[in-house]
Design an enzyme around this catalytic site. Structure first.
Site, PDB file in Angstrom:
ATOM      1  N   GLY A   1      19.694   6.127   1.676  1.00 41.71           N
ATOM      2  CA  GLY A   1      20.545   4.954   1.485  1.00 41.71           C
ATOM      3  C   GLY A   1      21.450   5.128   0.282  1.00 41.71           C
ATOM      4  N   THR A   2      20.931   5.767  -0.746  1.00 36.38           N
ATOM      5  CA  THR A   2      21.721   5.981  -1.966  1.00 36.38           C
ATOM      6  C   THR A   2      22.902   6.907  -1.692  1.00 36.38           C
ATOM      7  OG1 THR A   2      19.668   5.779  -3.204  1.00 36.38           O
ATOM      8  CG2 THR A   2      21.560   6.707  -4.381  1.00 36.38           C
TER       9      THR A   2
ATOM     10  N   LYS B   1      10.062  11.122   3.855  1.00 35.72           N
ATOM     11  CA  LYS B   1      11.164  10.161   4.019  1.00 35.72           C
ATOM     12  C   LYS B   1      11.635  10.085   5.470  1.00 35.72           C
ATOM     13  CE  LYS B   1      15.513   8.720   1.918  1.00 35.72           C
ATOM     14  NZ  LYS B   1      15.078   7.304   1.991  1.00 35.72           N
TER      15      LYS B   1
ATOM     16  N   HIS C   1      14.941  14.829  -1.289  1.00 36.36           N
ATOM     17  CA  HIS C   1      13.809  13.892  -1.277  1.00 36.36           C
ATOM     18  C   HIS C   1      12.523  14.552  -0.786  1.00 36.36           C
ATOM     19  CE1 HIS C   1      16.890  10.739  -1.648  1.00 36.36           C
ATOM     20  NE2 HIS C   1      15.909   9.951  -2.030  1.00 36.36           N
ATOM     21  N   HIS C   2      11.427  13.843  -0.997  1.00 34.49           N
ATOM     22  CA  HIS C   2      10.106  14.190  -0.470  1.00 34.49           C
ATOM     23  C   HIS C   2      10.148  14.240   1.069  1.00 34.49           C
ATOM     24  CE1 HIS C   2       9.518   9.973   0.815  1.00 34.49           C
ATOM     25  NE2 HIS C   2      10.286   9.721  -0.238  1.00 34.49           N
TER      26      HIS C   2
ATOM     27  N   ASP D   1       0.700  -5.554   3.863  1.00 28.60           N
ATOM     28  CA  ASP D   1       1.035  -4.233   4.391  1.00 28.60           C
ATOM     29  C   ASP D   1       0.967  -4.309   5.922  1.00 28.60           C
ATOM     30  OD1 ASP D   1       1.537  -1.554   2.759  1.00 28.60           O
ATOM     31  OD2 ASP D   1       0.655  -1.015   4.680  1.00 28.60           O
TER      32      ASP D   1
ATOM     33  N   LYS E   1       4.069   4.001  -1.120  1.00 28.56           N
ATOM     34  CA  LYS E   1       4.296   4.783  -2.355  1.00 28.56           C
ATOM     35  C   LYS E   1       5.003   3.955  -3.419  1.00 28.56           C
ATOM     36  CE  LYS E   1       6.160   8.248   0.081  1.00 28.56           C
ATOM     37  NZ  LYS E   1       5.700   7.832   1.422  1.00 28.56           N
ATOM     38  N   VAL E   2       6.074   3.281  -3.039  1.00 30.50           N
ATOM     39  CA  VAL E   2       6.792   2.456  -4.021  1.00 30.50           C
ATOM     40  C   VAL E   2       6.083   1.125  -4.208  1.00 30.50           C
ATOM     41  CG1 VAL E   2       8.999   1.442  -4.673  1.00 30.50           C
ATOM     42  CG2 VAL E   2       8.955   3.554  -3.353  1.00 30.50           C
TER      43      VAL E   2
ATOM     44  N   ASN F   1      19.213   1.587  -4.333  1.00 33.95           N
ATOM     45  CA  ASN F   1      18.439   2.302  -5.355  1.00 33.95           C
ATOM     46  C   ASN F   1      18.274   1.402  -6.576  1.00 33.95           C
ATOM     47  OD1 ASN F   1      17.368   4.245  -7.225  1.00 33.95           O
ATOM     48  ND2 ASN F   1      18.186   5.835  -5.867  1.00 33.95           N
TER      49      ASN F   1
ATOM     50  N   GLN G   1       0.825  -1.222   0.000  1.00 37.47           N
ATOM     51  CA  GLN G   1       0.000   0.000   0.000  1.00 37.47           C
ATOM     52  C   GLN G   1       0.853   1.264   0.000  1.00 37.47           C
ATOM     53  OE1 GLN G   1      -3.494  -0.167   0.009  1.00 37.47           O
ATOM     54  NE2 GLN G   1      -3.043  -2.336  -0.311  1.00 37.47           N
TER      55      GLN G   1
END
Ligand code: NDP
Ligand SMILES: O=C(O)C1=N[C@H](C(=O)O)C[C@H](O)C1
Length: 249
Positions: free
Chosen positions: A145-146, A139, A135-136, A36, A14-15, A107, A12
């Site tokens: 992590g990237t 987060k 980022h949004h 979820d 975003k990704v 990523n 459920q």
């Protein structure tokens, strides 16, 4: 129904929603079930799911992996928060279940993987290097992590080449003004409404700069890399870290 049976953890989210759509649209994959918050992980065993994709939260991903590995289910993991200590724990679980494959990647966007590689290649040629990730504001983790992985790769490349620290005359600083330090590399985190996932690696030396920038403009950008992992992980027992391991770079 035919093809690899795939389930999604964090379905459920975003990704997770983008991954469910991608799996449903792939001819060679069969979507089994989404799990979820509050749902039972046993849904995966009950539906004979072969590969589970995890995009949940750093606080819960280890419990998820423990269950999946113990039940012989392969995992493709995008959730962040994997320290070397956590990776060692996963390796230990996999040693007890040697047929299971787990892919963990900070990523899954192809361009992000390439930009990390390019940054590592460029790092030894420049006096200065800093990473800015944007980022949004939903987060949970900072730095991303990237960005963490990018800084590790840059730090390793510079150490191997014998390059010293980036020059910096700062002697007075408001806490945080110069960012966090990962393997000797400054990392700055921006959280801004309207953004998805973006990163710039800034490199500078005498009379020139180089900027390596990647933008994920939509979460569908993570789907091709995730599906690549889903298709390959069943033939890669043990732990694989980084999508680059599956790409012909
Ligand atoms: N590797 C990569 O390419 C990428 C990695 N990420 C990472 O993936 C993770 C998820 O990101 P994002 O989709 O933006 O986050 P979201 O918060 O939008 O989605 C996470 C989902 O997981 C759910 N969830 C929480 N706990 C559990 C649990 N125990 N079992 C099952 N589901 C659970 C959440 O429910 P609830 O909202 O109710 O808590 C939510 O629906 C983050 O760590 C992020 O950094 C993100 C993008 C790309
Ligand atoms: O939380 C996100 O959104 C993202 N998380 C990953 C990270 O922390 O690097 C990947 C991408 O940046 C999006």
């Amino acid at each position: 129904m035919s093809g690899i049976k795939v389930g999604v953890l964090g379905s459920q989210g975003k990704v997770g929603q983008a991954i469910v759509t991608a799996v449903e649209n792939a001819d060679d994959l069969t979507y089994t079930v989404g799990v979820d918050k509050g749902d039972s992980l046993e849904f995966f065993s009950d539906t004979d799911t072969r590969v589970v994709v995890d995009f949940t939260h750093p606080d819960v991903v280890m419990d998820n992996l423990k269950y999946l590995i113990a039940n012989g289910i392969h995992a493709v993991v995008g959730t962040t928060g994997f320290t070397e200590e956590r990776l060692e724990t996963v390796r230990g679980w996999l040693a007890e279940n040697p047929t299971v494959g787990v892919l963990i990647a900070p990523n899954f966007a192809i361009g992000a993987v390439l930009s990390m590689r390019f940054a590592a290649q460029a790092a030894k040629y420049y006096d200065s290097v800093e990473v800015v990730e944007l980022h949004h504001p939903q987060k949970a983790d900072a730095p991303s992590g990237t960005a963490y992985r990018t800084a590790e790769l840059i730090g390793r490349a510079r150490a191997e080449a014998g390059v010293g620290p980036s020059p910096d005359a700062t002697t007075e600083e408001l806490d945080g003004a110069r960012g966090a330090v990962v393997d000797g590399v400054r990392v700055h985190s921006v959280r801004l409404a309207g953004l998805v996932a973006h990163q710039e690696v800034l490199l500078g030396t005498t009379g020139e700069t180089l900027t390596i920038r990647h933008d994920s403009l939509d979460r569908s950008s993570f789907a091709p890399g995730v599906l690549l992992g889903v298709r390959k992980i069943g033939d890669r027992p043990g732990l694989t870290v980084g999508l680059e391991e599956l790409m012909d770079l």
